[in-house]
Design a protein around this motif. Sequence first.
Motif, PDB file in Angstrom:
ATOM      1  N   ASP A   8       0.863  -1.179   0.000  1.00  0.00           N
ATOM      2  CA  ASP A   8       0.000   0.000   0.000  1.00  0.00           C
ATOM      3  C   ASP A   8       0.900   1.229   0.000  1.00  0.00           C
ATOM      4  OD1 ASP A   8      -2.552   1.394   0.247  1.00  0.00           O
ATOM      5  OD2 ASP A   8      -1.938   1.862   2.286  1.00  0.00           O
ATOM      6  N   LEU A   9       0.459   2.279  -0.655  1.00  0.00           N
ATOM      7  CA  LEU A   9       1.214   3.538  -0.702  1.00  0.00           C
ATOM      8  C   LEU A   9       0.485   4.633   0.056  1.00  0.00           C
ATOM      9  CD1 LEU A   9       2.119   3.870  -4.503  1.00  0.00           C
ATOM     10  CD2 LEU A   9       3.392   2.638  -2.731  1.00  0.00           C
ATOM     11  N   GLU A  10       1.280   5.555   0.594  1.00  0.00           N
ATOM     12  CA  GLU A  10       0.766   6.858   1.037  1.00  0.00           C
ATOM     13  C   GLU A  10       1.526   7.912   0.248  1.00  0.00           C
ATOM     14  OE1 GLU A  10      -1.847   6.819   2.734  1.00  0.00           O
ATOM     15  OE2 GLU A  10      -1.709   4.724   3.350  1.00  0.00           O
ATOM     16  N   THR A  11       0.814   8.887  -0.282  1.00  0.00           N
ATOM     17  CA  THR A  11       1.427   9.870  -1.164  1.00  0.00           C
ATOM     18  C   THR A  11       1.140  11.291  -0.699  1.00  0.00           C
ATOM     19  OG1 THR A  11      -0.498   9.950  -2.638  1.00  0.00           O
ATOM     20  CG2 THR A  11       1.205   8.310  -3.139  1.00  0.00           C
ATOM     21  N   ILE A  12       1.994  12.201  -1.169  1.00  0.00           N
ATOM     22  CA  ILE A  12       1.836  13.626  -0.915  1.00  0.00           C
ATOM     23  C   ILE A  12       2.055  14.359  -2.240  1.00  0.00           C
ATOM     24  CG2 ILE A  12       2.564  13.494   1.509  1.00  0.00           C
ATOM     25  CD1 ILE A  12       5.350  14.370   0.644  1.00  0.00           C
ATOM     26  N   PRO A  13       1.638  15.604  -2.367  1.00  0.00           N
ATOM     27  CA  PRO A  13       1.848  16.319  -3.625  1.00  0.00           C
ATOM     28  C   PRO A  13       3.336  16.471  -3.951  1.00  0.00           C
ATOM     29  CG  PRO A  13       0.183  17.424  -2.305  1.00  0.00           C
ATOM     30  CD  PRO A  13       0.793  16.377  -1.422  1.00  0.00           C
ATOM     31  N   ASP A  14       3.662  16.337  -5.228  1.00  0.00           N
ATOM     32  CA  ASP A  14       5.030  16.541  -5.707  1.00  0.00           C
ATOM     33  C   ASP A  14       5.248  18.041  -5.900  1.00  0.00           C
ATOM     34  OD1 ASP A  14       7.470  16.610  -6.939  1.00  0.00           O
ATOM     35  OD2 ASP A  14       6.836  15.555  -8.759  1.00  0.00           O
ATOM     36  N   VAL A  15       5.755  18.685  -4.864  1.00  0.00           N
ATOM     37  CA  VAL A  15       5.894  20.147  -4.882  1.00  0.00           C
ATOM     38  C   VAL A  15       6.837  20.600  -5.984  1.00  0.00           C
ATOM     39  CG1 VAL A  15       6.666  22.150  -3.559  1.00  0.00           C
ATOM     40  CG2 VAL A  15       5.332  20.365  -2.433  1.00  0.00           C
ATOM     41  N   GLU A  16       7.986  19.951  -6.107  1.00  0.00           N
ATOM     42  CA  GLU A  16       8.955  20.367  -7.134  1.00  0.00           C
ATOM     43  C   GLU A  16       8.400  20.130  -8.533  1.00  0.00           C
ATOM     44  OE1 GLU A  16      11.584  22.167  -6.543  1.00  0.00           O
ATOM     45  OE2 GLU A  16      10.910  22.086  -4.462  1.00  0.00           O
ATOM     46  N   ILE A  57       5.552   9.585  -3.624  1.00  0.00           N
ATOM     47  CA  ILE A  57       5.408   8.470  -2.692  1.00  0.00           C
ATOM     48  C   ILE A  57       6.155   8.773  -1.394  1.00  0.00           C
ATOM     49  CG2 ILE A  57       5.859   6.015  -2.314  1.00  0.00           C
ATOM     50  CD1 ILE A  57       5.675   5.680  -5.382  1.00  0.00           C
ATOM     51  N   ALA A  58       5.382   8.893  -0.317  1.00  0.00           N
ATOM     52  CA  ALA A  58       5.968   9.151   1.000  1.00  0.00           C
ATOM     53  C   ALA A  58       6.221   7.870   1.775  1.00  0.00           C
ATOM     54  CB  ALA A  58       5.057  10.077   1.805  1.00  0.00           C
ATOM     55  N   VAL A  59       5.359   6.873   1.574  1.00  0.00           N
ATOM     56  CA  VAL A  59       5.454   5.619   2.322  1.00  0.00           C
ATOM     57  C   VAL A  59       5.093   4.462   1.400  1.00  0.00           C
ATOM     58  CG1 VAL A  59       4.615   4.294   4.304  1.00  0.00           C
ATOM     59  CG2 VAL A  59       4.766   6.790   4.462  1.00  0.00           C
ATOM     60  N   VAL A  60       5.883   3.390   1.477  1.00  0.00           N
ATOM     61  CA  VAL A  60       5.530   2.112   0.860  1.00  0.00           C
ATOM     62  C   VAL A  60       5.409   1.108   1.995  1.00  0.00           C
ATOM     63  CG1 VAL A  60       6.151   0.301  -0.780  1.00  0.00           C
ATOM     64  CG2 VAL A  60       6.797   2.683  -1.253  1.00  0.00           C
ATOM     65  N   GLY A  61       4.174   0.749   2.332  1.00  0.00           N
ATOM     66  CA  GLY A  61       3.937  -0.231   3.382  1.00  0.00           C
ATOM     67  C   GLY A  61       3.824  -1.622   2.792  1.00  0.00           C
ATOM     68  N   VAL A 200       1.965   8.450   9.879  1.00  0.00           N
ATOM     69  CA  VAL A 200       1.571   8.068   8.527  1.00  0.00           C
ATOM     70  C   VAL A 200       2.081   6.666   8.204  1.00  0.00           C
ATOM     71  CG1 VAL A 200       1.769   8.650   6.074  1.00  0.00           C
ATOM     72  CG2 VAL A 200       1.544  10.479   7.777  1.00  0.00           C
ATOM     73  N   ARG A 201       3.305   6.376   8.596  1.00  0.00           N
ATOM     74  CA  ARG A 201       3.857   5.049   8.356  1.00  0.00           C
ATOM     75  C   ARG A 201       3.072   3.979   9.122  1.00  0.00           C
ATOM     76  NH1 ARG A 201       9.209   4.794   6.638  1.00  0.00           N
ATOM     77  NH2 ARG A 201       9.846   3.316   8.259  1.00  0.00           N
ATOM     78  N   ALA A 202       2.706   4.294  10.352  1.00  0.00           N
ATOM     79  CA  ALA A 202       1.919   3.347  11.148  1.00  0.00           C
ATOM     80  C   ALA A 202       0.555   3.110  10.496  1.00  0.00           C
ATOM     81  CB  ALA A 202       1.753   3.869  12.570  1.00  0.00           C
ATOM     82  N   TYR A 203      -0.077   4.178  10.035  1.00  0.00           N
ATOM     83  CA  TYR A 203      -1.370   4.066   9.360  1.00  0.00           C
ATOM     84  C   TYR A 203      -1.269   3.174   8.129  1.00  0.00           C
ATOM     85  CZ  TYR A 203      -4.831   5.555   5.886  1.00  0.00           C
ATOM     86  OH  TYR A 203      -5.767   5.585   4.892  1.00  0.00           O
ATOM     87  N   CYS A 204      -0.202   3.344   7.350  1.00  0.00           N
ATOM     88  CA  CYS A 204      -0.013   2.547   6.141  1.00  0.00           C
ATOM     89  C   CYS A 204       0.177   1.066   6.494  1.00  0.00           C
ATOM     90  CB  CYS A 204       1.189   3.075   5.358  1.00  0.00           C
ATOM     91  SG  CYS A 204       1.368   2.345   3.709  1.00  0.00           S
ATOM     92  N   GLU A 205       0.951   0.802   7.532  1.00  0.00           N
ATOM     93  CA  GLU A 205       1.166  -0.588   7.952  1.00  0.00           C
ATOM     94  C   GLU A 205      -0.146  -1.249   8.362  1.00  0.00           C
ATOM     95  OE1 GLU A 205       4.119  -0.687  10.992  1.00  0.00           O
ATOM     96  OE2 GLU A 205       5.779  -0.203   9.640  1.00  0.00           O
ATOM     97  N   THR A 206      -1.000  -0.524   9.086  1.00  0.00           N
ATOM     98  CA  THR A 206      -2.267  -1.134   9.499  1.00  0.00           C
ATOM     99  C   THR A 206      -3.169  -1.392   8.298  1.00  0.00           C
ATOM    100  OG1 THR A 206      -3.260   1.037   9.995  1.00  0.00           O
ATOM    101  CG2 THR A 206      -2.196  -0.135  11.821  1.00  0.00           C
ATOM    102  N   ASP A 207      -3.121  -0.527   7.297  1.00  0.00           N
ATOM    103  CA  ASP A 207      -3.910  -0.769   6.095  1.00  0.00           C
ATOM    104  C   ASP A 207      -3.433  -2.014   5.357  1.00  0.00           C
ATOM    105  OD1 ASP A 207      -6.111   0.832   5.841  1.00  0.00           O
ATOM    106  OD2 ASP A 207      -5.345   1.985   4.154  1.00  0.00           O
ATOM    107  N   VAL A 208      -2.126  -2.225   5.337  1.00  0.00           N
ATOM    108  CA  VAL A 208      -1.580  -3.428   4.710  1.00  0.00           C
ATOM    109  C   VAL A 208      -2.096  -4.681   5.424  1.00  0.00           C
ATOM    110  CG1 VAL A 208       0.544  -4.735   4.362  1.00  0.00           C
ATOM    111  CG2 VAL A 208       0.463  -2.337   3.720  1.00  0.00           C
ATOM    112  N   VAL A 209      -2.109  -4.636   6.748  1.00  0.00           N
ATOM    113  CA  VAL A 209      -2.599  -5.790   7.504  1.00  0.00           C
ATOM    114  C   VAL A 209      -4.092  -5.988   7.263  1.00  0.00           C
ATOM    115  CG1 VAL A 209      -2.970  -6.733   9.818  1.00  0.00           C
ATOM    116  CG2 VAL A 209      -0.772  -5.710   9.218  1.00  0.00           C
TER     117      VAL A 209
END
Length: 264
Positions: A8-16, A57-61, A200-209
């Motif tokens: 599962d991914l968590e993403t944020i806007p690509d500012v650059e 991509i901010a997190v890859v769970g 955010v990382r913890a949230y992503c891990e729980t979604d994976v589970v």
Amino acid sequence: MTPILIFDLETIPDVEGLRLLNGWSPDVPDAEVVERAFAARREAVGHDFLPLHLQKIAVVGCAFRDNDGFRVRCIGGPDDSEAMRISGFFKTIERYTPQLVSWNGSGFDLPVLHYRGLIHGVAAPRYWDMGEDDRDFRYSNYISRYHQRHVDLMDLLAKYNGRANAPLDQLAKLCGFPGKLGMDGSQVYTAWTDGRANEVRAYCETDVVNTWLVYCRFRLMRGVLTREQYDDEIALVRNTLAAIDEPHWREYLAAWPDAGQPAP
């Protein structure tokens, strides 16, 4: 057993990227760049969800199930580069050739990985093989929608009909699993910019589970698992999480008072 990689991914806007494409000065603060992009998106399509190629991509769970057991973690640390996270995901595929399991991975997570991997020049030959290098991949690869090397469980359960899609959170809870706790995808960007990357990382891990637990229930429904094997898989997850001394897993287990058994 064939290794299984749930992701599962968590993403944020690509500012650059937004600065580059819109010709905005480096002097424009990041927050203003994002608000301008959101405002333009709302005016154009009625919502502020950015196009997938502008989702950084901010997190890859990931959760991994193989003969050695069940593990869950995020790839890399919160300060690692986006390219490192993407590379780490595809290197796992290169090494293990796992079955991939996701919830809406075909509609969101994999296209984001494709675009962002392209931008960073990440090599992923095993993932992209459609039979050119390995003949077995001609009829079972990661790319083709109806092949089984990647199971998008949301897409499959809806019978490939977008109007029939169900939210993971609701389906997990209806199956007796915890579902989402304390955060949803709409809150990720604010939490990340507020310095709450670990949340955010913890949230992503729980979604994976959650995805893995619903997939186990699906395998029971299909007859891939017997009832005894299903119960063993659920117990393995619970015992694995109980052995991890992290607040989000204690909260998750507290919200999961039983084993999420099928209704009689």
